[in-house]
Design a protein around this motif. Structure first.
Motif: not given
Length: 224
Positions: A166-184
């Motif tokens: 479960i991750s969250a990062t800030v994309d300053k260039q796009r002025e967005e927050v990117e949320l990811r749910l990665k499953t393995c």
């Protein structure tokens, strides 16, 4: 706003537009790239020592920065933690939580997280166990990795195993927050030949829709 969002989303699930709504806002990419950091991570090597084939995907949700609660952008780690809280305390996990509660809650699992309040307030430090089915095995400022597939009381390799990032990062260039749910998802018991993960195609598709629901409802906790 939380009640309104829940009501609207519940209504959407009863219409033919639900799939299009979820797919547009929460696209799923499968398989993961060969260069994805999970493959070389210590947590993957530790829990899948035979490198058995995995069912793998990532669900992505992007939100404009101006829609994010500003206090979550002030301190490193708060964004990922709040998204994690939203995933587990949100509407998407509610039905499964109630099922696990009825089946596994007891004296031997009393110290785990069970109630909606606990799930909404936990700091999700390493070793935190959720509903006798999930365990936090790694925590960084941008991601919280959870082992899944069986009870955290079973620490040895097991037929049903996996990692959920479960991750969250800030994309300053796009002025967005990117949320990811990665499953393995994989079997960590023994050695399995081939390249296909443990889920049949129909189950894998259901899993991806479930991930979209978790992503969508979990993201609501970050909104103003």
């Amino acid at each position: 706003m939380g009640i309104i969002r829940t009501t609207v989303f519940t209504g959407l699930l009863t219409t033919s537009t639900a799939a299009a709504y979820l797919a547009a806002r929460n696209p799923v990419i499968s398989p993961l790239a060969a260069t994805d950091p999970i493959w070389t991570s210590s947590v993957f090597k530790r829990h899948n020592p035979s490198r058995n084939p995995a069912t793998q995907d990532v669900c992505i949700r992007r939100i404009p920065l101006d829609k994010i609660r500003p206090e979550l952008l002030q301190r490193e780690g708060d964004l990922a933690l709040e998204f994690c809280r939203g995933v587990w305390s949100g509407w998407g996990f509610a039905v499964q939580r109630k099922y696990l509660d009825l089946k596994y809650r007891g004296p031997e699992t009393a110290k785990q997280l069970w109630t909606n309040e606990e799930l909404a307030q936990s700091t999700y430090d390493r070793g935190t166990c959720i509903a006798d089915h999930f365990e936090v095995v790694e925590k960084t400022p941008t991601a919280i990795t959870v082992r899944c597939g069986d009870s955290p009381r079973k620490q040895d390799p097991r037929p049903s195993d996996g990692l959920f990032v479960i991750s969250a990062t800030v994309d300053k260039q796009r002025e967005e927050v990117e949320l990811r749910l990665k499953t393995c998802l994989f079997s960590s018991e023994g050695t399995i030949q081939g390249i296909k993960g443990p889920m049949p195609a129909w189950m894998e598709e259901m899993h991806q829709w479930y991930a979209r629901i978790w992503s969508e409802t979990g993201s609501w906790r970050l909104l103003k």
